[in-house]
Design a protein around this motif. Structure first.
Motif, PDB file in Angstrom:
ATOM      1  N   VAL A   3      27.826 -55.785  31.210  1.00 28.28           N
ATOM      2  CA  VAL A   3      28.144 -57.216  31.289  1.00 28.28           C
ATOM      3  C   VAL A   3      27.228 -57.891  32.310  1.00 28.28           C
ATOM      4  CG1 VAL A   3      30.558 -56.931  30.616  1.00 28.28           C
ATOM      5  CG2 VAL A   3      29.948 -56.869  33.032  1.00 28.28           C
ATOM      6  N   GLY A   4      27.153 -59.209  32.215  1.00 25.88           N
ATOM      7  CA  GLY A   4      26.338 -59.990  33.121  1.00 25.88           C
ATOM      8  C   GLY A   4      26.001 -61.314  32.476  1.00 25.88           C
ATOM      9  N   PRO A   5      25.611 -62.301  33.265  1.00 25.89           N
ATOM     10  CA  PRO A   5      25.322 -63.627  32.726  1.00 25.89           C
ATOM     11  C   PRO A   5      24.050 -63.643  31.908  1.00 25.89           C
ATOM     12  CG  PRO A   5      24.670 -63.509  35.022  1.00 25.89           C
ATOM     13  CD  PRO A   5      25.393 -62.226  34.727  1.00 25.89           C
ATOM     14  N   PRO A   6      23.834 -64.715  31.123  1.00 27.23           N
ATOM     15  CA  PRO A   6      22.559 -64.857  30.420  1.00 27.23           C
ATOM     16  C   PRO A   6      21.430 -64.759  31.439  1.00 27.23           C
ATOM     17  CG  PRO A   6      24.076 -66.614  29.801  1.00 27.23           C
ATOM     18  CD  PRO A   6      24.702 -65.901  30.954  1.00 27.23           C
ATOM     19  N   GLY A   7      20.338 -64.092  31.076  1.00 29.82           N
ATOM     20  CA  GLY A   7      19.207 -63.998  31.995  1.00 29.82           C
ATOM     21  C   GLY A   7      19.293 -62.866  32.993  1.00 29.82           C
ATOM     22  N   ALA A   8      20.355 -62.058  32.901  1.00 31.49           N
ATOM     23  CA  ALA A   8      20.501 -60.943  33.845  1.00 31.49           C
ATOM     24  C   ALA A   8      19.633 -59.753  33.453  1.00 31.49           C
ATOM     25  CB  ALA A   8      21.964 -60.515  33.927  1.00 31.49           C
ATOM     26  N   GLY A   9      19.073 -59.789  32.253  1.00 31.46           N
ATOM     27  CA  GLY A   9      18.242 -58.675  31.790  1.00 31.46           C
ATOM     28  C   GLY A   9      19.030 -57.580  31.108  1.00 31.46           C
ATOM     29  N   LYS A  10      20.177 -57.958  30.521  1.00 31.95           N
ATOM     30  CA  LYS A  10      21.040 -56.942  29.896  1.00 31.95           C
ATOM     31  C   LYS A  10      20.324 -56.189  28.767  1.00 31.95           C
ATOM     32  CE  LYS A  10      24.446 -59.704  28.804  1.00 31.95           C
ATOM     33  NZ  LYS A  10      23.868 -60.937  29.386  1.00 31.95           N
ATOM     34  N   GLY A  11      19.631 -56.920  27.898  1.00 32.35           N
ATOM     35  CA  GLY A  11      18.980 -56.273  26.775  1.00 32.35           C
ATOM     36  C   GLY A  11      17.938 -55.259  27.219  1.00 32.35           C
ATOM     37  N   THR A  12      17.132 -55.636  28.205  1.00 34.05           N
ATOM     38  CA  THR A  12      16.105 -54.733  28.730  1.00 34.05           C
ATOM     39  C   THR A  12      16.732 -53.520  29.388  1.00 34.05           C
ATOM     40  OG1 THR A  12      14.582 -56.574  29.094  1.00 34.05           O
ATOM     41  CG2 THR A  12      14.143 -54.543  30.310  1.00 34.05           C
ATOM     42  N   GLN A  13      17.703 -53.760  30.267  1.00 38.48           N
ATOM     43  CA  GLN A  13      18.350 -52.652  30.966  1.00 38.48           C
ATOM     44  C   GLN A  13      19.096 -51.744  29.994  1.00 38.48           C
ATOM     45  OE1 GLN A  13      17.928 -51.551  34.005  1.00 38.48           O
ATOM     46  NE2 GLN A  13      16.453 -53.216  34.286  1.00 38.48           N
ATOM     47  N   ALA A  14      19.705 -52.337  28.978  1.00 39.90           N
ATOM     48  CA  ALA A  14      20.454 -51.540  28.006  1.00 39.90           C
ATOM     49  C   ALA A  14      19.550 -50.515  27.344  1.00 39.90           C
ATOM     50  CB  ALA A  14      21.087 -52.448  26.958  1.00 39.90           C
ATOM     51  N   GLN A  15      18.337 -50.929  26.986  1.00 40.44           N
ATOM     52  CA  GLN A  15      17.406 -50.015  26.327  1.00 40.44           C
ATOM     53  C   GLN A  15      17.017 -48.861  27.248  1.00 40.44           C
ATOM     54  OE1 GLN A  15      14.058 -52.046  24.482  1.00 40.44           O
ATOM     55  NE2 GLN A  15      15.351 -53.795  23.974  1.00 40.44           N
ATOM     56  N   TYR A  16      16.698 -49.176  28.501  1.00 46.32           N
ATOM     57  CA  TYR A  16      16.300 -48.140  29.454  1.00 46.32           C
ATOM     58  C   TYR A  16      17.454 -47.203  29.781  1.00 46.32           C
ATOM     59  CZ  TYR A  16      11.721 -50.204  30.410  1.00 46.32           C
ATOM     60  OH  TYR A  16      10.433 -50.659  30.292  1.00 46.32           O
TER      61      TYR A  16
END
Length: 217
Positions: A6-19
């Motif tokens: 979880v996290g706000p828009p712009g927190a980099g969730k998509g990038t971090q999720a992949q890593y």
């Protein structure tokens, strides 16, 4: 591990999720991917979602939940998963708990990526996208010299969703609808909060350490 990100828009969730998914050897399940897959494959759930979207209406929770549950039932989630974008509200969180409980399972952690609001606005409002290839993304603080995409020469532009006023409205929705799930999961002692400031690999290492794992080299 079974993790919700979880996290706000712009927190980099998509990038971090992949890593994180790669480091933990678990599938990354994003709401956006679920919608695209169901719609492109013409599944009954995808058709339902498309009807709502075509009418300019929000896809109801029951459709989103059904898509998520269908994906979680696939064999690659046997040893865990990382959910990105689901659950988005308390109702969806309760549905996920019921789904897991019915199968004798439970979440291991809810990873909360924390970013100051001004940083979120600066990140998103400063984003510029290539018209030729939307995977080419830049920021006004580090644009190519010619002001065009240095990968393909495409024009760079700001998406309507990235306008500052729109970003602040998205944050309001996040605070009112999604942020409450953090307290919901805190009551279950599942929340691990980390700063999402810094380089991508630094945030990944921070997250892995918070989850009690070592990041791959």
């Amino acid at each position: 591990m079974r993790i919700v990100l979880v996290g706000p828009p712009g927190a980099g969730k998509g990038t971090q999720a992949q890593y994180l998914a790669k480091n933990l050897s678990i599938p990354h399940i994003s709401t956006g991917d679920l919608f695209r897959a169901n719609i492109s494959q013409g599944t009954p759930l995808g058709k339902q979602a498309q009807e709502y979207m075509n009418a300019g209406r929000l896809v109801p929770d029951e459709v989103t939940i059904a898509m998520a549950e269908d994906r979680l039932a696939q064999s690659d989630t046997e040893h865990g998963f990382l959910l990105d974008g689901f659950p988005r509200n308390i109702g969806q969180a309760e549905a996920l708990d019921r789904y897991l409980s019915d199968r004798g399972l439970a979440l291991d952690a809810v990873l909360d990526l924390e970013v100051p609001e001004d940083e979120v606005v600066q990140r998103i409002a400063g984003r510029r996208i290539c018209r030729k290839d939307s995977s080419h993304v830049f920021h006004v603080s580090n644009l190519p010299e010619q002001g065009v995409c240095d990968k393909c020469g495409g024009e760079l532009y700001q998406r309507d969703d990235d306008q500052e006023e729109t970003v602040r409205k998205r944050l309001e929705v996040y605070h009112s609808e999604t942020e409450p799930i953090i307290d919901y999961y805190k009551a279950q002692d599942l929340v691990v909060t980390i700063s999402a400031l810094g380089k991508v690999d630094e945030v990944t290492q921070r997250a892995m350490a918070a989850l009690g794992r070592s990041a791959a080299a």
